[in-house]
Write a protein that holds these residues in place. Structure first.
Motif, PDB file in Angstrom:
ATOM      1  N   THR A 112       0.847  -1.198   0.000  1.00  0.00           N
ATOM      2  CA  THR A 112       0.000   0.000   0.000  1.00  0.00           C
ATOM      3  C   THR A 112       0.884   1.250   0.000  1.00  0.00           C
ATOM      4  O   THR A 112       2.050   1.202   0.407  1.00  0.00           O
ATOM      5  CB  THR A 112      -0.907   0.065   1.248  1.00  0.00           C
ATOM      6  N   GLU A 129       0.464   3.691   1.956  1.00  0.00           N
ATOM      7  CA  GLU A 129       0.710   4.033   3.356  1.00  0.00           C
ATOM      8  C   GLU A 129       1.957   3.299   3.860  1.00  0.00           C
ATOM      9  O   GLU A 129       2.726   3.855   4.648  1.00  0.00           O
ATOM     10  CB  GLU A 129      -0.503   3.663   4.211  1.00  0.00           C
ATOM     11  N   GLN A 130       2.142   2.055   3.414  1.00  0.00           N
ATOM     12  CA  GLN A 130       3.341   1.313   3.830  1.00  0.00           C
ATOM     13  C   GLN A 130       4.600   1.938   3.241  1.00  0.00           C
ATOM     14  O   GLN A 130       5.610   2.095   3.932  1.00  0.00           O
ATOM     15  CB  GLN A 130       3.207  -0.154   3.399  1.00  0.00           C
ATOM     16  N   GLY A 149       4.840   4.962   2.514  1.00  0.00           N
ATOM     17  CA  GLY A 149       4.950   6.209   3.267  1.00  0.00           C
ATOM     18  C   GLY A 149       5.634   5.992   4.611  1.00  0.00           C
ATOM     19  O   GLY A 149       6.461   6.805   5.038  1.00  0.00           O
ATOM     20  N   ARG A 150       5.306   4.903   5.261  1.00  0.00           N
ATOM     21  CA  ARG A 150       5.947   4.587   6.544  1.00  0.00           C
ATOM     22  C   ARG A 150       7.460   4.479   6.362  1.00  0.00           C
ATOM     23  O   ARG A 150       8.251   4.996   7.148  1.00  0.00           O
ATOM     24  CB  ARG A 150       5.360   3.269   7.085  1.00  0.00           C
ATOM     25  N   LEU A 200       3.428  11.356   7.492  1.00  0.00           N
ATOM     26  CA  LEU A 200       2.746  10.492   6.523  1.00  0.00           C
ATOM     27  C   LEU A 200       1.757  11.311   5.688  1.00  0.00           C
ATOM     28  O   LEU A 200       1.626  11.086   4.483  1.00  0.00           O
ATOM     29  CB  LEU A 200       2.022   9.362   7.266  1.00  0.00           C
ATOM     30  N   GLU A 201       1.112  12.275   6.311  1.00  0.00           N
ATOM     31  CA  GLU A 201       0.164  13.113   5.565  1.00  0.00           C
ATOM     32  C   GLU A 201       0.883  13.889   4.463  1.00  0.00           C
ATOM     33  O   GLU A 201       0.399  13.986   3.344  1.00  0.00           O
ATOM     34  CB  GLU A 201      -0.547  14.095   6.519  1.00  0.00           C
ATOM     35  N   LEU A 230       1.630  11.515   1.656  1.00  0.00           N
ATOM     36  CA  LEU A 230       0.471  11.131   0.849  1.00  0.00           C
ATOM     37  C   LEU A 230      -0.078  12.300   0.031  1.00  0.00           C
ATOM     38  O   LEU A 230      -0.677  12.094  -1.019  1.00  0.00           O
ATOM     39  CB  LEU A 230      -0.630  10.565   1.756  1.00  0.00           C
ATOM     40  N   GLY A 257       5.131  -1.804   7.002  1.00  0.00           N
ATOM     41  CA  GLY A 257       4.049  -1.084   7.678  1.00  0.00           C
ATOM     42  C   GLY A 257       4.061  -1.293   9.185  1.00  0.00           C
ATOM     43  O   GLY A 257       3.637  -0.422   9.952  1.00  0.00           O
TER      44      GLY A 257
END
Lengths: 140, 389
Positions: free
Chosen positions: B170, B172-173, B175-176, B199-200, B203, B320
């Motif tokens: 993902t 988000e992962q 991003g982590r 993270l925001e 993204l 993640g």
């Protein structure tokens, strides 16, 4: 500033790809296939990578495929293209892992999806005598 | 036991790193020689002690900012060299260290210098991209450039899209990963990136080629690294604590492009991992840390799966869950990586691994680090090395 319509790269046919580009000019998707082991190969090359023989010949294929992956380009500077635009990697129906690259002409970037069924179409490349195999959404 | 001839026969005894900046304000020779002087001083050696040089390119003249054996021989005022070579596996920075390790291990030379230097393109505009499709597109580019597919980030974006849609990854992962590496960079004075990243922010960043956005791509910098490699039996005479080179491996993928390869989840094939651990005779569970070249964020999950550190499809979840952060089960890119330390094509990773193993990594030190993995490769030619103390 660049004038995109003048800058779009034109493909050059070579010995290995002559049948592919000649087919496209006739609006046929012609993929190289080994006369010995029946393996399809794309992009065209001189020798079959599976059996190492000089036995590749152009063969018309179904023109059906699915989108294996794609991206939406947002950076400027690619000659002939104004972002955002999408580029697809199409897996042809004839063989797993047999890929062709193109644009899905009737699909806006935000509607592109992995796994989408597509069918070949053809685009005359302005200012040249070359025809590009391209893609359109398969009608359900 | 198989006799793997190079095993532990060479060691890194000197490292130099200029630090990464947006503008070094100096000529490339000045920049790479800052790193070379530091590495020689670190080892307690003089230029005359160097009898081998490896660099990312071996052309007669410099390739842009990248020095060649010739230019370094001149810079060092040496009468000539016993040995010179390019990078093993085409992997610029680590590859140069790896070919030096092979040469030293097999008696081609005694003490080798490996150098890499990167300078940002000073010209602005579209020509700054690594645009490969000429007006007349031939070879494989005849099947790419007419469709607007000619910049490297597009290949990585297409690979990423496939992994997002079919391999359990993902954004988000990713991003982590990027955010964790940024916090590492904030503990690294050599890093170009000095501000925290959330993270925001990751993204919300602008797309380069969707699904890759601004913070998924490494940061161009002016910087150089230099590494001194010598025979293990001589290493103990050097000033610094030697870091032993256990093993190096390279892998050549099936194609030079990342477009027409049949399985995008195996751009670095799993065979690479199996072979690497067997020859290094180390279990991946014994790693203290990993420095995985991250020209784009997506290299890291690809490497983790290729090396068998996690199973196929599991890298996203592993990342993640925070395993790669400092304090996690496998701290990775502890210096910030190419993403946040700067684009040294893995050069920073090599220096960081050495400093971690010597216990010199300051605020980002991994406690009790004894065994480190370094990988470099963002094309289908890759190199991996196992270092230990």
């Amino acid at each position: 500033m660049t004038r995109p319509e003048l800058c779009r790269p034109v493909p050059v046919a070579d010995d290995a790809s002559a049948a592919y580009w000649a087919g496209a000019r006739e609006h046929r998707l012609v993929i190289m296939r080994c006369g010995d082991c029946a393996f399809y190969v794309h992009p065209p090359r001189a020798v079959c990578p599976r059996c190492q023989q000089e036995t590749l010949v152009g063969e018309e294929v179904s023109g059906r495929g699915t989108i294996y992956s794609y991206h939406v380009m947002h950076l400027p500077g690619v000659p002939g293209f104004t972002p955002p635009y999408a580029v697809a990697v199409v897996e042809l129906a004839e063989q797993p892992g047999l890929f062709a690259v193109g644009n899905v002409l009737d699909c806006p970037p935000e509607e592109m999806a992995t796994g989408m069924a597509v069918r070949v179409t053809f685009e005359e490349l302005a200012g040249s005598d070359m025809t590009l195999p391209q893609w359109s959404r398969e009608q359900a | 036991m198989t006799d793997y001839t190079m095993r532990d026969k060479s060691a890194i005894v000197g490292v130099g790193h200029t630090g990464c900046t947006k503008d070094a304000g100096a000529a490339p020779e000045a920049v790479w020689m800052r790193a070379v002087r530091e590495a020689l001083d670190d080892a307690g050696l003089r230029p005359a002690d160097i009898d081998g040089i490896s660099t990312p390119f071996t052309d007669t003249w410099p390739m842009g900012a990248v020095p060649t054996p010739f230019t370094l021989t001149e810079s060092l005022g040496l009468p000539g060299l016993r040995w010179h070579a390019g990078p093993l596996g085409g992997a610029y920075s680590l590859g140069s260290v790896a070919s030096a390790a092979l040469a030293v291990s097999t008696g081609q030379c005694d003490t080798a210098l490996a150098v890499h230097c990167m300078m940002r393109p000073k010209k602005k505009g579209p020509t700054a991209y690594n645009y490969r499709g000429a007006q007349a597109a031939s070879g494989v580019y005849a099947h790419l450039a007419p469709y607007g597919y000619s910049v490297f980030v597009q290949m990585m974006a297409t690979v990423t899209r496939r992994l997002l849609d079919t391999n359990g990854l993902t954004r988000e992962q990713l991003g982590r990963l990027v955010v964790d590496q940024r916090s590492n960079a904030l503990r690294n004075p050599l890093a170009v990136m000095k501000d925290p990243l959330t993270l925001e922010q990751y993204l919300d960043a602008r797309w380069l080629a969707e699904p890759l956005a601004l913070y998924d791509a490494d940061m161009p910098v002016d910087a150089a690294i230099a590494v001194v490699i010598t025979r293990s039996d001589r290493a103990r005479d050097c000033r610094s604590r030697p870091v032993t080179i256990r093993h190096v491996s390279t892998f050549l993928g099936p194609r030079p492009d990342w477009v027409f390869q049949a399985d995008y989840a195996e751009l670095f094939p799993a065979d690479l991992g199996r072979d690497f651990w067997r020859r290094a005779e180390i279990d991946p569970a014994d790693l203290s840390f990993a420095e995985i070249q991250d020209g784009f964020s997506v290299y890291v999950p690809l490497w983790l799966e290729a090396l068998g550190i996690v199973k196929r499809g599991e890298a996203g979840g592993y990342i993640g869950d925070g395993n790669l952060a400092l304090g996690g089960s496998l701290p990775t890119n502890t210096h910030g990586g190419n993403l946040s330390e700067g684009r040294l094509q893995g050069g920073g990773a090599v220096v960081e691994a050495v400093r971690q193993l010597r216990g010199q990594a300051g605020e980002r030190q991994v406690d009790g680090a004894t065994t480190g993995l370094v990988t470099v490769g963002g094309s289908p030619t890759v190199c991996a090395a196992l270092l230990h103390v």
